[in-house]
Structure formats: structure tokens, C-alpha cells
Design a protein around this motif. Structure first.
Motif, PDB file in Angstrom:
ATOM      1  N   GLN A   1      71.044 139.861  -8.337  1.00  0.00           N
ATOM      2  CA  GLN A   1      70.674 139.254  -7.062  1.00  0.00           C
ATOM      3  C   GLN A   1      71.498 137.999  -6.806  1.00  0.00           C
ATOM      4  O   GLN A   1      72.092 137.413  -7.716  1.00  0.00           O
ATOM      5  CB  GLN A   1      69.184 138.918  -7.046  1.00  0.00           C
ATOM      6  CG  GLN A   1      68.284 140.153  -7.122  1.00  0.00           C
ATOM      7  CD  GLN A   1      66.817 139.781  -7.175  1.00  0.00           C
ATOM      8  OE1 GLN A   1      66.428 138.840  -7.863  1.00  0.00           O
ATOM      9  NE2 GLN A   1      65.996 140.515  -6.456  1.00  0.00           N
TER      10      GLN A   1
ATOM     11  N   SER B   1      63.958 139.779  -1.139  1.00  0.00           N
ATOM     12  CA  SER B   1      64.021 141.071  -0.466  1.00  0.00           C
ATOM     13  C   SER B   1      63.239 142.122  -1.238  1.00  0.00           C
ATOM     14  O   SER B   1      63.090 142.054  -2.457  1.00  0.00           O
ATOM     15  CB  SER B   1      65.486 141.505  -0.327  1.00  0.00           C
ATOM     16  OG  SER B   1      65.587 142.836   0.125  1.00  0.00           O
ATOM     17  N   SER B   2      62.760 143.138  -0.507  1.00  0.00           N
ATOM     18  CA  SER B   2      62.093 144.280  -1.151  1.00  0.00           C
ATOM     19  C   SER B   2      63.060 145.433  -1.394  1.00  0.00           C
ATOM     20  O   SER B   2      62.641 146.506  -1.843  1.00  0.00           O
ATOM     21  CB  SER B   2      60.934 144.769  -0.276  1.00  0.00           C
ATOM     22  OG  SER B   2      61.416 145.273   0.966  1.00  0.00           O
TER      23      SER B   2
ATOM     24  N   GLU C   1      62.223 148.755   3.826  1.00  0.00           N
ATOM     25  CA  GLU C   1      63.365 147.915   4.179  1.00  0.00           C
ATOM     26  C   GLU C   1      64.676 148.682   4.018  1.00  0.00           C
ATOM     27  O   GLU C   1      65.588 148.551   4.841  1.00  0.00           O
ATOM     28  CB  GLU C   1      63.383 146.649   3.314  1.00  0.00           C
ATOM     29  CG  GLU C   1      64.436 145.642   3.761  1.00  0.00           C
ATOM     30  CD  GLU C   1      64.353 144.315   3.030  1.00  0.00           C
ATOM     31  OE1 GLU C   1      65.124 143.400   3.382  1.00  0.00           O
ATOM     32  OE2 GLU C   1      63.515 144.192   2.105  1.00  0.00           O
TER      33      GLU C   1
ATOM     34  N   GLU D   1      65.639 134.889   8.182  1.00  0.00           N
ATOM     35  CA  GLU D   1      66.759 135.822   8.246  1.00  0.00           C
ATOM     36  C   GLU D   1      67.221 136.078   9.669  1.00  0.00           C
ATOM     37  O   GLU D   1      68.419 136.125   9.962  1.00  0.00           O
ATOM     38  CB  GLU D   1      66.350 137.132   7.575  1.00  0.00           C
ATOM     39  CG  GLU D   1      67.474 138.135   7.399  1.00  0.00           C
ATOM     40  CD  GLU D   1      67.019 139.369   6.654  1.00  0.00           C
ATOM     41  OE1 GLU D   1      66.494 140.288   7.312  1.00  0.00           O
ATOM     42  OE2 GLU D   1      67.166 139.406   5.413  1.00  0.00           O
TER      43      GLU D   1
ATOM     44  N   PRO E   1      70.761 142.658  -3.194  1.00  0.00           N
ATOM     45  CA  PRO E   1      69.618 142.087  -2.464  1.00  0.00           C
ATOM     46  C   PRO E   1      69.381 140.615  -2.811  1.00  0.00           C
ATOM     47  O   PRO E   1      69.708 140.141  -3.901  1.00  0.00           O
ATOM     48  CB  PRO E   1      68.438 142.958  -2.943  1.00  0.00           C
ATOM     49  CG  PRO E   1      69.042 144.151  -3.581  1.00  0.00           C
ATOM     50  CD  PRO E   1      70.362 143.715  -4.123  1.00  0.00           C
ATOM     51  N   GLN E   2      68.800 139.907  -1.834  1.00  0.00           N
ATOM     52  CA  GLN E   2      68.344 138.549  -2.086  1.00  0.00           C
ATOM     53  C   GLN E   2      67.061 138.603  -2.921  1.00  0.00           C
ATOM     54  O   GLN E   2      66.343 139.617  -2.923  1.00  0.00           O
ATOM     55  CB  GLN E   2      68.075 137.835  -0.758  1.00  0.00           C
ATOM     56  CG  GLN E   2      69.300 137.731   0.144  1.00  0.00           C
ATOM     57  CD  GLN E   2      68.971 137.029   1.445  1.00  0.00           C
ATOM     58  OE1 GLN E   2      68.467 135.915   1.459  1.00  0.00           O
ATOM     59  NE2 GLN E   2      69.260 137.689   2.550  1.00  0.00           N
TER      60      GLN E   2
END
Length: 481
Positions: A429, A60-61, A206, A293, A56-57
Motif C-alpha cells: 500500500q 481503501s477496500s 469498490e 478523495e 490501494p491506499q
């Protein structure tokens, strides 16, 4: 008739090029190209978005689902690709030797449809929603199923592409048509962030939104992969004799042409760059350029529109100048684009982030079309060239040899890319410097590919095929007279 007995040729067919179809109608070719739409959906999901789910970035969640995410993901993808590379020649060998009532390519495609589509969806449906080695085992198993089943479908598919069309000029048009379906499929895949965002906004987490997106596209991919597999009548349009060449001998013979080795090397290194770029496009747009995004879809959409508009010029230019100059020129364009992304701080001082992103989409469309169409047509040319020289149609092994070498190269990239993207991170990440470095590596790889493409002797191969086709047609006309 036994499973290994080919359909006897009529006397008037005897002068046709080995393995050539008797002028496959455009309607059949269009139907066959639906498989490229499916390939874009099923492979595109994994190439462009699987790493986004598992690494994930920072904004991000998404939960981190794999222990030591970057390393684990790299190992799973890399080892899977190595196994896939080994499987490809075996599939080609069996396919080249086959000769059943449905043909020697279509039956493989039929068997592979269900596991290919189902495994694509199951990759992200991990048993737990947190970092667990159970998830690692799950992803490893379904990655292997996905890679092997996609090979069982695609190796015979690529071989049949080369066999359905034998005229070198019509072949470029045919691969343009294939590319059109692939690009449209890619455009649909690039809607993934928008669909995921809509589902996220509708109340799904997400992670569940990404899972639903993968499931949706897997169903669509299944439908479009099944249509050509169950409707194209291979034996009606392709004449062949099973090739009883031993596996290792067939593989070695495929690599004996200097032209093939040069083209293969260029294609391998080009796909190293593409793998880096495609896997990190979403990171480029968000982390480097600073756009939302969903703007990755805009960039991809612009590239697709320009790419489709380029199809007629590419066909005309290839007919006039040959494939090689266009392939080299496309590589030079990639170098400029990738270098600009690497030096994004300088570029953003000159123009805004929106302008930069739009320019990437506008400039990359033409070279994408060139490198989707012409190398594939060149490989098909070399397959027919070998058939003319030897009298044995080993189309499956030619494309498996290509896939074997490129899969090994991509395995290395898949090992390295997650580590590059997460360079310097202690949380698994992505980092800005890591994402930026992938663009620099891609630019260097494309530069090497351009040098190799320049060494490819396109004119000799096409001249040999054109001369053979013309003499075969003369013999047919003389026989009819």
C-alpha cells in the motif's frame, strides 16, 4: 494508382511548402481534434487511476490484485513502455513511406481504434479478485496491447497534426484547440472518483465500481477516436510524397538538429515530472493534504477553468515574445507548486488543507496550458523546418523519435514511481513519505527541464518557416498574376 504513388500536384501547388495542406478549414481541424479528447480519456484513465486500482491506499477496500503489487505493477508498466518506445519508430517509418488512397496516416488510426479502447477496459477486468500471477499475466498482455495500439493511432495522429497547419502563428492556435479538447477530456476523466463513488454507493464493490468506470470511459473514448479516423479526408488537405529514407538513417537524421535534441531533452524531463505528479495526484489530495478523495476533482476542475481562460493570453504572448520564455516560466511555476507539496507540513501550518488544495488548482492551470500547447507546436515547427531544409517530409519519424526518447524516460519513471509511492510498506500500500518524495523528485526534474528549454532557439526556427512560407506565397501570387 499504386499504394505508394502520391497524388500528382497541380502546377499552382508546386510552390507550396513541402507537405503543406492548402489551408485546412477550421471545421476539419475541430473534427480532427476530437482525437485529443479520446486520448485524454483513454490515456488519462491509465495514467491517473490504474495505479490507484492496483496499489490501494490504506483506507481503501480494494483488494491487492497483484503479487508484490508495487514491484509487479512497476515491471509490467515499465517493460511495456520500453517495448512501446521501440515500436514507435517502426510505425513512423511505415507511415512516412505509405501513400494509399486514404492517405498515409489515417489508415493506421482506423486500425488502432478498437484494440486501444477495448484494452483500456480489460486492464482492470482481471480474472480473479485477489492477488494472483494469473492477474499479472492478464495485465501484462493487455498493457502491451494498449501501449502498441495507442502508438499505432497516436504516432500518425501527431504527424498529421504537423502537416495540417503550416503557418507558425496558426499552428499555436491549432495546438491550443487540441489542448482544449484534451483538457475537456481530462476534466471528464477527473470525474472518475465521483462516478466510482456513486457506483460504490449504489451497491457495487469498490473494485467493480472502478471496473464499470473504466468500461464507461473506454466506450466514450472509442467513439471520439473513431470520428476523426473515419471522417477526416487526409488526401484532400495534405499534399505529400512517401519518404523512402531507410529506418535507421531517418532516425539518425531526425536527431541531427541541436534544437531538436535540446527540446527533446527538456520535454523528456518535463514528462518525467508530469508522470510522477499525474500518477500521484489522488494520493496528494487524500494522504498529504487530508481532503476527501472526490476533492481531487475540484482541484482538477479549478486547474482546467484557469487553463482554458489562459488560452488567449498564451497565444498573444507567444506571438509577441516567442515560445521559449513562456515554457521556461511555466517550469518555474511548477517548481514552486511541487516544492510546496513536498513541504506540505509547513504549508498546512500557514493555511488549511482546503485552501492549499484550491491554490494548487488555481496556480497550476496556466503552466499546464503553456506546456500542453507550446512544446507540441515547437516540435511541429521543427518537423516543418526539416522538410524545408531537406525537401522530404518525415513528420512521422520526428514525432516517433520524440516518443521513443520520452517513452524510455517514462519507463524508468514507471519502474520507480510505484516503489516510491509504497516506500517502507510491507503490504504493497501507499505511504505518506513515499507519496511526498514523488513531489520532491518532480520539482528537481522540472528545474532541469527549465534550463534546457532556455537553450532552445525558437526564433531561428520560426523565422526560417515564416520566410519560406512568405516566399512560397509570393511565387504562387506571381504565378497567378
Amino acid at each position: 494508382m499504386s499504394e505508394t504513388t502520391a497524388t500528382p500536384r497541380a502546377p499552382e501547388e508546386a510552390a507550396a511548402p513541402p507537405g503543406a495542406g492548402p489551408g485546412t478549414p477550421t471545421s476539419v481541424l475541430i473534427n480532427f481534434c476530437l482525437a485529443d479528447f479520446a486520448r485524454a480519456l483513454l490515456s488519462g484513465l491509465i495514467t491517473s487511476y490504474l495505479m490507484v486500482v492496483f496499489i490501494p491506499q490504506p483506507t481503501s477496500s480494494l483488494p491487492v490484485l497483484l503479487p508484490a503489487a508495487a514491484v509487479t505493477f512497476a515491471v509490467v508498466r515499465g517493460v511495456g513502455s520500453v517495448i512501446d518506445a521501440v515500436v514507435d519508430p517502426l510505425i513512423a517509418y511505415v507511415s512516412d513511406r505509405a501513400g494509399g488512397a486514404s492517405g498515409r496516416r489515417i489508415p493506421f488510426m482506423r486500425w488502432a481504434v478498437v484494440p486501444w479502447a477495448v484494452s483500456t477496459a480489460l486492464l482492470v477486468l482481471t480474472p480473479t479478485g485477489h492477488a494472483s500471477w494469473v492477474n499479472t499475466v492478464w495485465v501484462s498482455v493487455f498493457m502491451l496491447v494498449n501501449l502498441v495500439s495507442s502508438s499505432v493511432y497516436l504516432v500518425p495522429f501527431y504527424a498529421l497534426q504537423a502537416e495540417l497547419v503550416t503557418d507558425t502563428h496558426r499552428r499555436v492556435w491549432f495546438f491550443t484547440l487540441n489542448t482544449l479538447f484534451y483538457v475537456v477530456g481530462s476534466a471528464v476523466v477527473f470525474l472518475s472518483p465521483i462516478i466510482k463513488g456513486a457506483l460504490d454507493g449504489a451497491g457495487l464493490s469498490e473494485l467493480d465500481a472502478w471496473r464499470a468506470t473504466f468500461a464507461l470511459f473506454s466506450v466514450i473514448g472509442f467513439v471520439f477516436a473513431a470520428i476523426p479516423a473515419f471522417t477526416v479526408r487526409e488526401r484532400r488537405w495534405v499534399r505529400f510524397e512517401p519518404a523512402y529514407v531507410p529506418l535507421l538513417s531517418s532516425f539518425r537524421a531526425t536527431l541531427r538538429y541541436p534544437n531538436f535534441v535540446v527540446l527533446l531533452g527538456a520535454y523528456l524531463i518535463m514528462w518525467v515530472a508530469f508522470t510522477l505528479f499525474n500518477a500521484t495526484l489522488l494520493y496528494y489530495v487524500t494522504m498529504l493534504i487530508g481532503a476527501p478523495e472526490s476533492f481531487a476533482t475540484v482541484v482538477s476542475g479549478l486547474a482546467i477553468v484557469v487553463g482554458i481562460a489562459s488560452y488567449w493570453p498564451i497565444n498573444a504572448l507567444a506571438r509577441r515574445f516567442g515560445k521559449k520564455p513562456l515554457m521556461v516560466g511555466a517550469c518555474l511555476a511548477y517548481i514552486v507548486i511541487y516544492a510546496a507539496i513536498f513541504w506540505y507540513p509547513v504549508v498546512l501550518q500557514v493555511m488549511g488543507s482546503t485552501t492549499f488544495a484550491v491554490l494548487i488548482g488555481l496556480l497550476i492551470g496556466f503552466p499546464i496550458s503553456v506546456t500542453n500547447i507550446l512544446p507540441a507546436a515547437a516540435f511541429a515547427d521543427l518537423t516543418q523546418y526539416d522538410t524545408i531544409k531537406t525537401g522530404v517530409n518525415r513528420a512521422g519519424m520526428f514525432f516517433a523519435s520524440r516518443n521513443f526518447i520520452t517513452s524510455l524516460g517514462q519507463s524508468l519513471v514507471l519502474f520507480v514511481t510505484p516503489a516510491l509511492v509504497a516506500l517502507g510498506s510491507t503490504t504493497g500500500q501507499a505511504t505518506v513519505e513515499g507519496v511526498r518524495l514523488t513531489a520532491g523528485v518532480a520539482a528537481v526534474a522540472i528545474a532541469v527541464a527549465s534550463v534546457l528549454y532556455w537553450r532552445y532557439d525558437d526564433r531561428h526556427v520560426t523565422a526560417t518557416i515564416d520566410e519560406y512560407n512568405a516566399s512560397a506565397q509570393d511565387r504562387v501570387d506571381h504565378s497567378a498574376a
